[in-house]
Design a protein around this motif. Sequence first.
Motif, PDB file in Angstrom:
ATOM      1  N   ASP A  88      10.236 -23.783   0.971  1.00  9.44           N
ATOM      2  CA  ASP A  88      10.417 -22.341   0.750  1.00  9.44           C
ATOM      3  C   ASP A  88      10.490 -21.593   2.076  1.00  9.44           C
ATOM      4  O   ASP A  88      11.297 -20.667   2.238  1.00  9.44           O
ATOM      5  N   MET A  89       9.651 -21.977   3.022  1.00  6.28           N
ATOM      6  CA  MET A  89       9.652 -21.319   4.336  1.00  6.28           C
ATOM      7  C   MET A  89      10.965 -21.583   5.078  1.00  6.28           C
ATOM      8  O   MET A  89      11.503 -20.683   5.730  1.00  6.28           O
ATOM      9  N   GLY A  90      11.476 -22.802   4.966  1.00  2.00           N
ATOM     10  CA  GLY A  90      12.769 -23.112   5.589  1.00  2.00           C
ATOM     11  C   GLY A  90      13.877 -22.251   5.011  1.00  2.00           C
ATOM     12  O   GLY A  90      14.713 -21.714   5.746  1.00  2.00           O
ATOM     13  N   ASN A  91      13.876 -22.116   3.685  1.00  5.03           N
ATOM     14  CA  ASN A  91      14.872 -21.257   3.025  1.00  5.03           C
ATOM     15  C   ASN A  91      14.702 -19.797   3.431  1.00  5.03           C
ATOM     16  O   ASN A  91      15.683 -19.080   3.666  1.00  5.03           O
ATOM     17  N   TYR A  92      13.469 -19.362   3.526  1.00  5.33           N
ATOM     18  CA  TYR A  92      13.167 -17.987   3.929  1.00  5.33           C
ATOM     19  C   TYR A  92      13.677 -17.723   5.350  1.00  5.33           C
ATOM     20  O   TYR A  92      14.322 -16.692   5.602  1.00  5.33           O
ATOM     21  N   MET A  93      13.406 -18.648   6.263  1.00  2.53           N
ATOM     22  CA  MET A  93      13.844 -18.458   7.652  1.00  2.53           C
ATOM     23  C   MET A  93      15.370 -18.393   7.735  1.00  2.53           C
ATOM     24  O   MET A  93      15.922 -17.599   8.495  1.00  2.53           O
ATOM     25  N   LYS A  94      16.054 -19.212   6.927  1.00  2.00           N
ATOM     26  CA  LYS A  94      17.521 -19.172   6.896  1.00  2.00           C
ATOM     27  C   LYS A  94      18.002 -17.812   6.393  1.00  2.00           C
ATOM     28  O   LYS A  94      18.927 -17.226   6.946  1.00  2.00           O
ATOM     29  N   LYS A  95      17.350 -17.305   5.348  1.00  2.00           N
ATOM     30  CA  LYS A  95      17.728 -15.999   4.800  1.00  2.00           C
ATOM     31  C   LYS A  95      17.454 -14.872   5.804  1.00  2.00           C
ATOM     32  O   LYS A  95      18.216 -13.903   5.870  1.00  2.00           O
ATOM     33  N   VAL A  96      16.390 -15.001   6.588  1.00  2.00           N
ATOM     34  CA  VAL A  96      16.101 -14.000   7.627  1.00  2.00           C
ATOM     35  C   VAL A  96      17.221 -14.002   8.664  1.00  2.00           C
ATOM     36  O   VAL A  96      17.697 -12.942   9.088  1.00  2.00           O
TER      37      VAL A  96
END
Length: 104
Positions: free
Chosen positions: A61-69
Amino acid sequence: MKQARIVRDACLIPVLAGSVVLFPTLASTAIMTCSDPLKPICVDMESTYESEIHTNRCKTDMGNYMKKVEEYVSCIKESSQENIDKAREIEKEFKKRLRQPKER
């Protein structure tokens, strides 16, 4: 999510974090919406830190979040540049009309 792009005669509306849907409008220009991603809820959950399975899910989830940021920041930069370009075109039009002879 792909970066939001300006589409003539359409309005971009955020639906979910990182999602965009196009709806036709009567406007002659479109609005570019950059969706600020939401913090993954797993970061604040105790169970995330008590189980390797939950920890690994949260890492994903954090990896996906960082990509979205990163996509969000890119969208903001693109939108800002488009606003600058539009402002310069308006300024050119204004200066051009100032130079035109006045009709009486």
